[in-house]
Design an enzyme around this catalytic site. Structure first.
Site, mmCIF file in Angstrom:
data_model
loop_
_atom_site.group_PDB
_atom_site.id
_atom_site.type_symbol
_atom_site.label_atom_id
_atom_site.label_comp_id
_atom_site.label_asym_id
_atom_site.label_seq_id
_atom_site.Cartn_x
_atom_site.Cartn_y
_atom_site.Cartn_z
ATOM 1 N N SER A 51 0.787 -1.379 0.307
ATOM 2 C CA SER A 51 -0.146 0.338 -0.182
ATOM 3 C C SER A 51 0.671 0.720 0.066
ATOM 4 O O SER A 51 1.529 1.481 -0.666
ATOM 5 C CB SER A 51 -0.883 -0.070 1.704
ATOM 6 O OG SER A 51 -1.800 1.148 1.039
ATOM 7 N N ASP B 3 -6.194 -4.776 -1.340
ATOM 8 C CA ASP B 3 -4.807 -3.729 -0.394
ATOM 9 C C ASP B 3 -3.934 -5.146 -0.347
ATOM 10 O O ASP B 3 -4.209 -6.316 0.361
ATOM 11 C CB ASP B 3 -5.192 -2.973 0.334
ATOM 12 C CG ASP B 3 -4.305 -2.169 1.430
ATOM 13 O OD1 ASP B 3 -3.581 -3.020 1.818
ATOM 14 O OD2 ASP B 3 -4.425 -1.307 0.959
#
Length: 343
Positions: free
Chosen positions: A48, A195
């Site tokens: 991320s 994610d």
């Protein structure tokens, strides 16, 4: 490295945790390490925001060395702050982030009831424009000066997929930061990804198995221990999500702690390749648990230049403290006790 330039005396690997806007703390850490000039970098694993920092740094190193990396990181975070369509945060006069604005909080409540396709039917994502404009992915795939490992989560299986240098693209980077309540899944070769924090935040094992440098520096954004137990429904939901994002990382580090306990030097036992690798591995950690723990959870969604600069300053300060205290340990020993932290 060009002929005639001195090679940094110590080469390390970096594991960069995700955490949204809190990734500006990691920006500060990297800025101080690059400015110091005594370190080289072999591998970087990121998830991320950690992946954003990793690729911005790799691009900068590729085009301009350490100074180029510092400039690339500055340019990236400045662009993120400038891309916000409205003022997302409330801040005090000194730049302290006090929370998201009431309008943004109201908008986020709708994510509990509407899908990303309904909230954002045109799939607008300012990050795509930023990373496409600032990172030369084609060149990075073949000329990156560091090994890159970007974590993503396969949405239909929950499995971790790591993307390496030859696979780098804007889609890979966006997939690593794709929160499923805010953005549509990113499709790569027909497979949807979310994610990377769900599967690895960050992945440490590729640095251990695929890099030669024995020193591994982790930059963490999530506190390893909270001072209080959450009581409100909102705080409980936030803690549950944080635990979900960090559980794989904590299990992985517990495994390393266990391995280090089991592998002991002995005149009577011949160590195998894995055992020798475990013995020579040195682990290090930079964090600011007290400060990051005090930030509101929704500040991870903030996009505010003053807030970013404040976190950058904190990261730079923590990195300088770490360098002063532990630079001498590089190549010799760990500067953190994995058992006390993760076992």
């Amino acid at each position: 490295m060009q002929f005639g330039k001195r090679r940094p005396p110590h080469t390390i690997n970096l594991a960069l945790q995700g955490g949204g806007a809190h990734g500006a703390f990691t920006w500060g850490v990297l800025d101080a390490l690059l400015e110091d000039g005594r370190l080289g970098f072999e591998g970087i694993s990121g998830t991320s925001a950690g992946a954003m920092n990793a690729l911005a740094m790799a691009h900068g190193l590729m085009v301009g060395g350490p100074d180029g990396a510092r400039e690339a990181l500055q340019k990236f975070w400045t662009a993120v702050a400038g891309a916000a369509p409205l003022e997302l945060t409330q801040t005090s006069a000194d730049g302290t982030q006090t929370g998201l604005s009431p309008l943004v909080k109201l908008m986020l409540q709708w994510t509990h009831y509407l899908s990303p396709e309904q909230i954002n039917p045109f799939d607008l994502n300012p990050l795509r424009d930023i990373v496409t404009a600032q990172i030369d992915f084609a060149r990075l795939r073949t000329q990156s000066p560091v090994k890159l490992f970007v974590a993503t989560t396969q949405a239909n299986t929950g499995k971790l997929r790591l993307f390496r240098n030859a696979e780098m693209s804007a889609d890979v980077l966006l997939a690593s930061a794709c929160l499923p309540t805010l953005h549509r899944a990113i499709e790569i070769d027909g497979e949807p990804y979310w994610d990377g924090g769900f599967a690895a935040n960050p992945a440490v094992f590729p640095l251990f198995f695929e890099c030669h440098a024995p020193d591994l520096l982790m930059v963490l954004l999530s506190p390893l221990k909270h001072a209080q137990t959450p009581l409100s429904a909102t705080d409980i939901q936030t803690r549950v999500l944080e635990i979900a994002f960090n559980s794989t990382f904590l299990r992985e580090m517990r495994m390393f702690a266990h391995l280090r306990q089991q592998v002991r030097p002995s005149w009577f036992v011949t160590l195998g390749r894995l055992e020798r690798r475990v013995q020579r591995a040195h682990f290090h950690l930079i964090e600011d648990e007290e400060v990051l723990r005090a930030l509101s959870p929704d500040s991870k969604l903030a996009a505010n230049q003053k807030f970013f600069e404040r976190l950058k300053g904190l990261g730079r300060g923590r990195a300088r403290v770490w360098l002063d205290a532990h630079h001498g340990a590089l190549g010799k020993r760990s500067s953190v006790d994995l058992s006390s932290l993760f076992y």
